[in-house]
Write an enzyme that holds these catalytic residues in place. Structure first.
Site, short mmCIF file in Angstrom:
data_model
loop_
_atom_site.label_atom_id
_atom_site.label_comp_id
_atom_site.label_asym_id
_atom_site.label_seq_id
_atom_site.Cartn_x
_atom_site.Cartn_y
_atom_site.Cartn_z
CB SER A 472 -0.70 8.47 -45.44
OG SER A 472 -0.06 7.57 -44.58
CG ASP A 483 -11.45 -2.40 -50.65
OD1 ASP A 483 -11.61 -2.10 -51.84
OD2 ASP A 483 -10.33 -2.44 -50.10
CE LYS A 497 4.83 8.24 -47.55
NZ LYS A 497 4.62 7.31 -46.43
#
Length: 694
Positions: A472, A483, A497
């Site tokens: 999460s 990224d 998740k």
């Protein structure tokens, strides 16, 4: 630890079934369950909530009807041991009718199927008790025969002979497991009689509400595994869990067929501190105090097991568990002292590790973050010193920089998530400004969370260490760092998740709905796939048992458009070198060889779908397994020039403990050290790359 062949499917079967295909006359005297008037409206309310609020747009049609039927049968009879094939054939009349019945609030199919289940199960339980109480019942454990450990692909019993043979072996297996766990045959029989009588008693207590909730969740599970209906009683239970108004052990539990399975541990909670309970372990018994009788909880409802585990602060609860990597012959009893999880104990912590790399000493800062937390109450009071993950981490960074660290590792292993706000702000400590995560709702509207603060707490080289239990909010942070190419992600593929749930009240109970999905700024979802590391480390977690991809019906991985964002360093040119160096460095490392051997053994054990019912064979297999593990441990210790041990239990006194008394795992420390080596490789290669580029 890897033991003998796992019995996951077999152990999670319900211990109830009928000997006869014809329904017994005695069962017909049991009360027939039927829907309450409120249930007609509630099932339509659930459908309305799913249609209006769920992320997944699924039509209520004949296709869904068939899936609900299959799920309902699976929830009642996961091991195909309750119903006969003739029952299943009869239920096919509902395959294309359930959707129509749900629309009209008609629950005929749900209660007809369940009443048949009750008749079959109660008859079987009575037969089992009668068999065990008979003085003529004898079991020969010297015969060479076996039983399936996984009946998922098995057929429903076609006749009485097949059903009787299955339960002959099933009962023998239960007795043998208890006998090998140091119970006498008489004690084992007594325990099983008590278990079956308890299940009979619980069966008679099953009410209309229980049936409705079971069927309602067969429907909600078609949307995704995190969407769930709570009856009024379970709603109260759920709310108590959320407010932490009762003391527990700090573990998230779920029902797995007839057993209670550990999903994850709350960081810094009592179970986490005790260090003996692990994700995917099964809880089969609960005892109160230091010496209270262990109550068998096989076949109990989850809320009933939770009620037993809860208790006064500082009191002791004892759990009889089957380890995730073992079977019922390896049951063990652990002790946990109940308490609340204190916010300060979940706080980020730091340390410095020193590593010699390429003949030169380096100091690396490590910040371990067990959860993404924030003290909302203090924040709302206007307390300027309120605690949060980001605030605590910023302070630790300043302390580490004052120590002159050469790089930073953010350790998110076992971090199951928490505050989305904190994940967003934590990213902001390492980037000047920019987007951090995208959130898409059921209407395909995308909300972008961003760091708007240009200040940066740390601009040096960094790595993020993750594992299968990083979930999460952890995945949002790791994904953003990857990224931006702000740092390296090292470890194993994360949990996956990537969905958001909300609670919606109903007139009768409440429903937990998945209403949104997380996406990285690259446009990739964290759902199902998680974050794939730049440099992979071995994992002792079985991805078939742990993670979003292990859940039936989990929403798939997909993408949305990428958001333009800065890239700090182009790692693409150095990743092949980093991975090659990692392999060269670890291929002869004693700790990595130890982990690799255990992982290989675990996968080999999974291939065996049978377990022997011969006592001598079972004992030999268990002894061989324990000897194998002892040999592997001594092989590692010899390679590290440490004294060998005579028994695995000797490790308890030899291994170091942390500040909270938990054993420090050599494997986990090896993974951290290797992450440091990878980070130092990155520093060296990046400096060279930047110099060449310039």
């Amino acid at each position: 630890m890897i033991h003998t062949r796992p019995l996951r499917r077999l152990l999670t079967t319900s211990l109830a079934l009928s000997l006869l295909i014809a329904l017994p006359a005695s069962a017909l005297t049991n009360p027939v369950l039927q829907p309450d008037p409120i249930h007609k409206q509630t099932i339509t309310d659930i459908v309305t909530s799913l249609n209006q609020g769920h992320y997944n747009n699924i039509a209520l049609n004949d296709t869904l009807s068939g899936k609900v039927l299959d799920q309902y049968l699976e929830s009642l009879d996961p091991s195909k041991a309750f119903f006969y094939q003739s029952d299943i054939d009869e239920f096919q009349q509902y395959r294309t009718q359930i959707d129509d019945e749900i629309r009209s609030g008609d629950l005929t199919a749900a209660y007809s199927i369940f009443n048949r289940y009750q008749q079959r199960s109660q008859d079987r339980l009575e037969k089992l008790v009668s068999t065990l109480e008979s003085p003529d019942y004898q079991v020969d454990f010297s015969i060479d025969e076996s039983i399936e450990t996984d009946r998922e692909e098995s057929q429903w019993p076609a006749d009485e002979a097949q059903m009787n043979e299955f339960w002959r072996k099933r009962l023998k297996s239960a007795l043998l497991g208890l006998k090998i766990a140091d119970k006498s045959i008489d004690e084992a029989k007594e325990l099983l009689i008590k278990r079956y009588k308890s299940q009979l008693n619980r069966a008679t207590q099953t009410n209309n509400e229980d049936v409705f909730q079971n069927f309602a969740n067969a429907l909600t599970k078609q949307f995704d595994p995190h969407t769930q209906y709570f009856s009024p009683r379970l709603s109260e239970n759920f709310n108590i869990n959320m407010s932490l108004s009762l003391e527990g052990i700090g573990a998230v539990l779920q029902s797995e067929n007839e057993n209670t399975k550990v999903v994850r541990l709350v960081p810094a909670g009592p179970a986490d501190k005790a260090g003996q309970l692990k994700p995917a372990d099964l809880i089969v018994g609960v005892g109160q105090g230091e010496d209270g009788e262990i109550e068998d909880v096989v076949g109990w409802r989850l809320d009933e097991v939770v009620d037993l585990i809860r208790g006064p602060k500082d009191s002791v609860v004892r759990l009889n568990i089957i380890p995730a990597d073992g079977d019922d012959t390896h049951q063990k009893i652990i002790k946990i002292t109940r308490n609340k999880v204190k916010l300060e104990e979940q706080a980020a912590q730091s340390k410095i590790i020193e590593i010699d790399h390429q003949g030169k000493p380096y100091k690396l800062g490590v910040i371990s973050i067990p959860a993404f937390y924030i003290d909302f109450a203090a924040l709302q009071r206007g307390d300027p010193n309120y605690k949060s993950t980001t605030r605590d981490t910023a302070k630790l960074i300043n302390e580490l920089k004052a120590e002159g660290i050469d790089g930073l590792i953010v350790d998110l292993r076992n971090n199951g998530g928490g505050s989305l706000r904190e994940a967003n702000e934590l990213v902001g400590l390492f980037i000047s400004r920019g987007p951090t995560v995208q959130i898409r709702d059921p209407l395909n509207r995308v909300n972008i969370q961003a760091d708007l603060d240009p200040r940066v707490a740390y601009n040096g080289p960094m790595a993020v260490l993750v594992n299968r239990l990083s979930a999460s909010a952890s995945e949002i942070f790791a994904g953003a760092i990857q990224d931006y190419q702000r740092g390296l992600i090292v470890g194993s593929q994360t949990f996956g998740k990537g969905t958001v749930q909300t609670l919606a009240p109903l007139h009768h109970g409440q429903i937990k709905l998945t209403h949104a999905k997380f996406y990285r700024i690259s446009g990739e979802s964290t759902q199902h796939k998680g974050v794939v590391p730049d440099v992979s480390l071995p994992t002792m977690y079985d991805m078939d048992l742990i993670g979003e991809s292990a859940l039936d019906g989990a929403l798939p991985w997909d993408t949305v458009p990428e958001i333009p964002h800065q890239r700090y360093i182009d790692f693409s040119t150095i990743l092949p070198v980093l991975n090659r160096r990692h392999h060269e460095r670890t291929q002869f490392n004693p700790d990595f060889l130890f982990m690799d051997a255990q992982i290989k053994r675990m996968h080999e054990n999974k291939q065996d779908k049978q377990i022997s019912l011969n006592e001598a064979t079972i004992k030999a297999e268990r002894n061989d397994s324990e000897q194998w593990l002892l040999d592997q441990e001594n092989k590692r210790r010899a390679a590290k020039q440490l004294p060998t041990i005579n028994e695995l239990s000797d490790l308890d006194d030899l291994l170091e403990k942390d500040s909270q008394g938990r054993t420090i795992s050599p494997e986990q420390e090896a993974l951290l050290t290797e992450t440091g080596n990878v980070l130092l490789d990155m520093i060296e290669l990046t400096d060279k790359y930047i110099a060449i580029k310039n």
